[in-house]
Motif scaffolding. Structure first.
Motif, PDB file in Angstrom:
ATOM      1  N   THR A 195       0.876  -1.161   0.000  1.00  0.00           N
ATOM      2  CA  THR A 195       0.000   0.000   0.000  1.00  0.00           C
ATOM      3  C   THR A 195       0.920   1.219   0.000  1.00  0.00           C
ATOM      4  O   THR A 195       1.900   1.237   0.743  1.00  0.00           O
ATOM      5  N   PRO A 196       0.660   2.214  -0.834  1.00  0.00           N
ATOM      6  CA  PRO A 196       1.580   3.368  -0.893  1.00  0.00           C
ATOM      7  C   PRO A 196       1.832   3.946   0.498  1.00  0.00           C
ATOM      8  O   PRO A 196       0.896   4.206   1.256  1.00  0.00           O
ATOM      9  N   VAL A 197       3.091   4.113   0.840  1.00  0.00           N
ATOM     10  CA  VAL A 197       3.433   4.611   2.168  1.00  0.00           C
ATOM     11  C   VAL A 197       4.767   5.352   2.098  1.00  0.00           C
ATOM     12  O   VAL A 197       5.656   4.986   1.322  1.00  0.00           O
ATOM     13  N   LYS A 198       4.873   6.412   2.871  1.00  0.00           N
ATOM     14  CA  LYS A 198       6.105   7.186   2.938  1.00  0.00           C
ATOM     15  C   LYS A 198       6.881   6.744   4.181  1.00  0.00           C
ATOM     16  O   LYS A 198       6.366   6.797   5.303  1.00  0.00           O
ATOM     17  N   VAL A 199       8.114   6.306   3.973  1.00  0.00           N
ATOM     18  CA  VAL A 199       8.917   5.695   5.041  1.00  0.00           C
ATOM     19  C   VAL A 199      10.235   6.444   5.199  1.00  0.00           C
ATOM     20  O   VAL A 199      10.893   6.786   4.204  1.00  0.00           O
ATOM     21  N   THR A 200      10.628   6.668   6.437  1.00  0.00           N
ATOM     22  CA  THR A 200      11.969   7.181   6.731  1.00  0.00           C
ATOM     23  C   THR A 200      12.732   6.132   7.530  1.00  0.00           C
ATOM     24  O   THR A 200      12.139   5.138   7.978  1.00  0.00           O
ATOM     25  N   TYR A 201      14.022   6.337   7.685  1.00  0.00           N
ATOM     26  CA  TYR A 201      14.844   5.334   8.367  1.00  0.00           C
ATOM     27  C   TYR A 201      15.669   5.974   9.474  1.00  0.00           C
ATOM     28  O   TYR A 201      16.277   7.032   9.294  1.00  0.00           O
ATOM     29  N   HIS A 202      15.678   5.324  10.624  1.00  0.00           N
ATOM     30  CA  HIS A 202      16.516   5.723  11.758  1.00  0.00           C
ATOM     31  C   HIS A 202      17.712   4.798  11.843  1.00  0.00           C
ATOM     32  O   HIS A 202      17.570   3.574  11.939  1.00  0.00           O
ATOM     33  N   CYS A 256      15.584   0.523  19.798  1.00  0.00           N
ATOM     34  CA  CYS A 256      15.235   1.795  19.153  1.00  0.00           C
ATOM     35  C   CYS A 256      13.756   1.800  18.768  1.00  0.00           C
ATOM     36  O   CYS A 256      13.078   2.831  18.900  1.00  0.00           O
ATOM     37  N   MET A 257      13.261   0.682  18.258  1.00  0.00           N
ATOM     38  CA  MET A 257      11.850   0.593  17.872  1.00  0.00           C
ATOM     39  C   MET A 257      10.941   0.955  19.035  1.00  0.00           C
ATOM     40  O   MET A 257      10.032   1.783  18.906  1.00  0.00           O
ATOM     41  N   LEU A 258      11.200   0.342  20.175  1.00  0.00           N
ATOM     42  CA  LEU A 258      10.346   0.556  21.343  1.00  0.00           C
ATOM     43  C   LEU A 258      10.498   1.968  21.891  1.00  0.00           C
ATOM     44  O   LEU A 258       9.517   2.612  22.283  1.00  0.00           O
ATOM     45  N   ARG A 259      11.727   2.463  21.893  1.00  0.00           N
ATOM     46  CA  ARG A 259      11.966   3.807  22.424  1.00  0.00           C
ATOM     47  C   ARG A 259      11.314   4.875  21.547  1.00  0.00           C
ATOM     48  O   ARG A 259      10.649   5.791  22.042  1.00  0.00           O
ATOM     49  N   ILE A 260      11.508   4.770  20.242  1.00  0.00           N
ATOM     50  CA  ILE A 260      10.971   5.780  19.334  1.00  0.00           C
ATOM     51  C   ILE A 260       9.449   5.729  19.294  1.00  0.00           C
ATOM     52  O   ILE A 260       8.780   6.768  19.289  1.00  0.00           O
ATOM     53  N   GLN A 261       8.882   4.518  19.276  1.00  0.00           N
ATOM     54  CA  GLN A 261       7.418   4.422  19.274  1.00  0.00           C
ATOM     55  C   GLN A 261       6.839   5.038  20.536  1.00  0.00           C
ATOM     56  O   GLN A 261       5.831   5.748  20.495  1.00  0.00           O
ATOM     57  N   GLY A 262       7.491   4.796  21.671  1.00  0.00           N
ATOM     58  CA  GLY A 262       7.040   5.418  22.915  1.00  0.00           C
ATOM     59  C   GLY A 262       7.122   6.930  22.850  1.00  0.00           C
ATOM     60  O   GLY A 262       6.217   7.636  23.319  1.00  0.00           O
ATOM     61  N   GLY A 263       8.215   7.445  22.261  1.00  0.00           N
ATOM     62  CA  GLY A 263       8.366   8.892  22.126  1.00  0.00           C
ATOM     63  C   GLY A 263       7.296   9.502  21.245  1.00  0.00           C
ATOM     64  O   GLY A 263       6.750  10.572  21.543  1.00  0.00           O
ATOM     65  N   LEU A 264       6.966   8.819  20.153  1.00  0.00           N
ATOM     66  CA  LEU A 264       5.912   9.293  19.254  1.00  0.00           C
ATOM     67  C   LEU A 264       4.551   9.242  19.947  1.00  0.00           C
ATOM     68  O   LEU A 264       3.746  10.178  19.833  1.00  0.00           O
ATOM     69  N   ASN A 265       4.288   8.164  20.666  1.00  0.00           N
ATOM     70  CA  ASN A 265       3.020   8.047  21.394  1.00  0.00           C
ATOM     71  C   ASN A 265       2.890   9.148  22.437  1.00  0.00           C
ATOM     72  O   ASN A 265       1.827   9.768  22.587  1.00  0.00           O
ATOM     73  N   PHE A 266       3.985   9.373  23.160  1.00  0.00           N
ATOM     74  CA  PHE A 266       3.988  10.388  24.214  1.00  0.00           C
ATOM     75  C   PHE A 266       3.713  11.779  23.636  1.00  0.00           C
ATOM     76  O   PHE A 266       3.051  12.613  24.259  1.00  0.00           O
ATOM     77  N   ALA A 267       4.200  12.020  22.416  1.00  0.00           N
ATOM     78  CA  ALA A 267       4.002  13.317  21.755  1.00  0.00           C
ATOM     79  C   ALA A 267       2.653  13.403  21.046  1.00  0.00           C
ATOM     80  O   ALA A 267       2.328  14.443  20.455  1.00  0.00           O
ATOM     81  N   GLY A 268       1.881  12.326  21.088  1.00  0.00           N
ATOM     82  CA  GLY A 268       0.567  12.330  20.449  1.00  0.00           C
ATOM     83  C   GLY A 268       0.634  12.235  18.934  1.00  0.00           C
ATOM     84  O   GLY A 268      -0.290  12.662  18.240  1.00  0.00           O
ATOM     85  N   LYS A 269       1.702  11.648  18.397  1.00  0.00           N
ATOM     86  CA  LYS A 269       1.872  11.524  16.953  1.00  0.00           C
ATOM     87  C   LYS A 269       1.378  10.151  16.474  1.00  0.00           C
ATOM     88  O   LYS A 269       1.269   9.208  17.245  1.00  0.00           O
ATOM     89  N   GLN A 270       1.117  10.080  15.167  1.00  0.00           N
ATOM     90  CA  GLN A 270       0.483   8.882  14.612  1.00  0.00           C
ATOM     91  C   GLN A 270       1.453   7.937  13.902  1.00  0.00           C
ATOM     92  O   GLN A 270       1.057   6.847  13.478  1.00  0.00           O
ATOM     93  N   GLN A 271       2.698   8.320  13.752  1.00  0.00           N
ATOM     94  CA  GLN A 271       3.643   7.472  13.023  1.00  0.00           C
ATOM     95  C   GLN A 271       3.864   6.141  13.749  1.00  0.00           C
ATOM     96  O   GLN A 271       3.835   6.086  14.987  1.00  0.00           O
ATOM     97  N   THR A 272       4.075   5.102  12.967  1.00  0.00           N
ATOM     98  CA  THR A 272       4.381   3.793  13.537  1.00  0.00           C
ATOM     99  C   THR A 272       5.830   3.432  13.241  1.00  0.00           C
ATOM    100  O   THR A 272       6.398   3.845  12.222  1.00  0.00           O
ATOM    101  N   VAL A 273       6.411   2.652  14.123  1.00  0.00           N
ATOM    102  CA  VAL A 273       7.812   2.244  14.000  1.00  0.00           C
ATOM    103  C   VAL A 273       7.863   0.740  13.734  1.00  0.00           C
ATOM    104  O   VAL A 273       7.235  -0.043  14.457  1.00  0.00           O
TER     105      VAL A 273
END
Length: 415
Positions: A301-308, A385-402
């Motif tokens: 499915t078309p998706v825009k992805v970045t990499y850490h 990193c996956m768990l840390r970044i997803q937690g940071g995004l959740n805490f900030a109220g953002k919708q991105q998934t890791v």
């Protein structure tokens, strides 16, 4: 003092120029000299010279280092501040063991498969139930523990020890690692799927243990060596063509740090070198050894992805292009670079637990960089990193998934 005397020449190589300050995330977050590589090096030197004693301020300076390695890249004199911190932590361990008790307990738990499994069983059972009843415990020390996944049963119990394909081209032994085994088991399945789709027999030793990195990072070389020896013997006994890991931190430990850990055992070192030569990180193996047939990949499915870039990938293993190439090979996946893609996310093992405010501030900047990229999905190569970044995004109220690179690639093989 023997440990620090061994690195005294490197301590003196630091010319206090300050280039490392521009790279160090703990310093840029806190702006105190003792939390910079230069400051830490001068503290260690003063300890060796007998000017200071290892008090709490000294220990905080040493133990708050992320070990990200950015200072070593920035230093024009070639001083490896992260390695000097490792030596200082080893010195502290030899002086009085691992302190405080909570850290010692955590490291012993990680080193023991049975204790680690009991811990995750408690977390996913009673632990999560309690968390849901206690207001204000959504995030504990910056970690989104309520939403932290826990496997119904360990991945190692979900799969056979050997998975065979019809026409095997390679025989790969999969080092699963603690997080993929107990938390992100779906990613472990993704790794196996990609390997089997590319004609690899997969061996998954059931007796595998923690790689030893957590213990090694805090100077407990004895425990790290015990686990390393078990790992080396277990995997080499199965005679694989390659040993593969989907964790950047495990990969760094297995391929590089084992050589340093056993440097004082010349009789065993050839065995260690044989093992280390077989170790590959997932995307490195896929891109350099398998050489993907992109015609077999189905459109996402078309998706825009970045990499850490995890620290252990970018600066220790020096693997940066391969995960990006894997992502770019997936049809209809739009890859975009984020600013400071190789900036530490703030996890760094137990640093996030014992210096949580510092870690949270570092995570916040990584989160902002992700948001600014416009990506919907963040791919990376390290479970922590996956768990840390997803937690940071959740805490900030953002919708991105890791997700892991392996997850996106495995999806492209769906029937």
């Amino acid at each position: 003092m023997g440990v620090l005397n061994d690195v005294y020449e490197m301590l003196n190589t630091c010319n206090k120029c300050g280039f490392c300050l521009t790279a160090c995330k703990t310093y840029k977050t806190d702006l105190r000299e003792p939390l910079s590589p230069r400051g830490r090096i001068q503290l260690i030197k003063k300890l060796v010279d007998g000017v200071i004693e290892p008090d709490q301020d000294y220990e905080d300076a040493i133990n708050s280092c992320l070990l990200c390695g950015e200072c070593a890249v920035a230093c024009p004199s070639g001083v490896k501040g992260n390695e000097l911190v490792l030596a200082a932590r080893r010195d502290l361990k030899l002086r009085h063991g691992i302190k405080p008790f909570a850290k010692s307990f955590a490291l012993k738990t990680l080193a023991s498969p049975s204790r680690l499994e009991h811990g995750f069983n408690f977390f996913k059972g009673v632990g999560k139930g309690l968390l849901k009843r206690i207001d204000g415990l959504d995030y504990f020390r910056g970690v989104d523990i309520r939403n932290m996944p826990a496997a119904e049963k360990p991945f190692l119990e979900q799969v056979p020890e050997q998975i065979t394909v019809g026409d095997p081209q390679k025989k790969v032994a999969f080092f699963v690692g603690c997080f993929l085994n107990h938390s992100l088991d779906g990613t472990a399945h993704s790794v196996v799927k990609v390997l089997t789709k590319n004609n690899c027999d997969v061996i998954i030793p059931k007796d595998q243990v923690c790689c030893g990195l957590p213990q090694y990072a805090y100077g407990d070389f004895e425990s790290a060596k015990a686990n390393a020896r078990k790992t080396i013997e277990s995997f080499l006994d199965r005679k694989p063509d390659a040993v593969l890991t989907a964790c950047a931190s495990c990969g760094s430990m297995l391929r590089d740090e084992y050589l340093k850990l056993f440097a004082d055992e010349p009789g065993y070192l050839p065995r260690v070198k044989e093992f280390c030569a077989k170790v590959f990180e997932f995307s490195e193996f896929v891109e350099d050894q398998i050489k993907l047939d992109e015609s077999k990949l189905k459109a996402h499915t078309p998706v825009k992805v970045t990499y850490h870039d995890p620290c252990h990938m970018a600066r220790h293993l020096k693997i940066t292009s391969q995960p990006r190439q894997v992502l770019k090979s997936i049809p209809r996946l739009q890859f975009v670079e984020m600013n400071e893609a190789n900036r530490c996310c703030g996890a760094s093992g137990l640093v996030q637990a014992f210096y949580h405010q510092l870690s949270t501030d570092i995570t916040r900047q990584k989160t902002q960089n992700i948001v600014d990229s416009g990506a919907e999905v963040v791919a990376t190569s390290c479970p922590a990193c996956m768990l840390r970044i997803q937690g940071g995004l959740n805490f900030a109220g953002k919708q991105q998934t890791v997700v892991h690179v392996a997850d996106l690639l495995a999806k492209a093989y769906e029937d």
